[in-house]
Design an enzyme around this catalytic site. Sequence first.
Site, PDB file in Angstrom:
ATOM      1  N   HIS A  67       0.806  -1.217   0.000  1.00  0.00           N
ATOM      2  CA  HIS A  67       0.000   0.000   0.000  1.00  0.00           C
ATOM      3  C   HIS A  67       0.841   1.270   0.000  1.00  0.00           C
ATOM      4  O   HIS A  67       0.298   2.377  -0.172  1.00  0.00           O
ATOM      5  CB  HIS A  67      -0.985   0.001   1.184  1.00  0.00           C
ATOM      6  CG  HIS A  67      -0.396   0.385   2.495  1.00  0.00           C
ATOM      7  ND1 HIS A  67      -0.037  -0.534   3.460  1.00  0.00           N
ATOM      8  CD2 HIS A  67      -0.108   1.603   3.038  1.00  0.00           C
ATOM      9  CE1 HIS A  67       0.423   0.102   4.526  1.00  0.00           C
ATOM     10  NE2 HIS A  67       0.405   1.389   4.293  1.00  0.00           N
ATOM     11  N   GLY A 105       5.018  -0.476   6.148  1.00  0.00           N
ATOM     12  CA  GLY A 105       6.088  -1.138   5.402  1.00  0.00           C
ATOM     13  C   GLY A 105       7.283  -1.504   6.241  1.00  0.00           C
ATOM     14  O   GLY A 105       8.154  -2.257   5.801  1.00  0.00           O
TER      15      GLY A 105
END
Length: 307
Positions: free
Chosen positions: A74, A220
């Site tokens: 994302h 992340g």
Amino acid sequence: MEQTLVLCGVVLLVLTGSNAQSDVCGTAPLNNRIVGGDSASAGTWPWQASLHGSSGHFCGGSLINDEWVLTAAHCFTSSSTFGFTVFLGRDTQQFTVFNFNEESRTLSRVIRHPNYNSRTSDNDIALLRLSSPVTFTDYIRPVCLAAEGSTFAAGASCWVTGWGTIGTGVPLPFPQSLQEVQVPVVSNSQCNAAYGSITSNMLCAGLDEGGKDSCQGDSGGPLVNQNGSRWILAGVVSFGRGCAEAGFPGVYARVSEYQTWINSQISSNQPGFVSVDATSGTAGVVSLTFPLLLSLFPVLFSLFVLS
């Protein structure tokens, strides 16, 4: 009577992968972390990456070999590499001139998982190839990856790191030093009771009472578990309800579900994968597979003969 070599602890760890990566992955010479703090000392988490776009830092990542970083799908809206820079060995986001140990690279590839679902956040994982390899130092090293079949029981202790906000809408204060927090794994069943959308590709971690969590800008980044002297990447920061809200742990992409996919994208110098069965402890029974075992044969032989 059969003789066995037991090093200590409660976690089974089996190390595989190329010799170069297996020898170095998950080692952090400057990390003596035992209990939690706020700002991490330089070099504590040498695989931590900072992803930058036109507006500065926007996501974290983890170095997994000398030219690949693992992050969240994302964080990227496409496979375009234009305008992105990865910083490794970075300490603070301010006074970058004083980040003496950092290196930067642009990107040559962005590979989002083909089954990433932006609505459910399932398969929220991506690989970034650096424009050129980095040299490993005490401040820049790859993390080991949890291998297929690894388990992280509820209560297993993990650490999450990043430069994200320190609360919903609350920016990280000057000088924006890398933050660290220790959180326990939460079972998928308990996590699903909160969210209703947790899949086997996800891993949850956080305190029941809240107060410790990843937040915006940490996406992340790494969720790691310590096994003996090595650190294993268990999860990739994916999503959560607000930040550190009671009853809503942080949700991470479960790295062990992606060994086959990662290896299919990295054709050579593959990352070091570790099979882990983590309980609430952090010490481990360690089993080292070939080729690393071969280098230890003289030591192992002497231990067996003298026992």
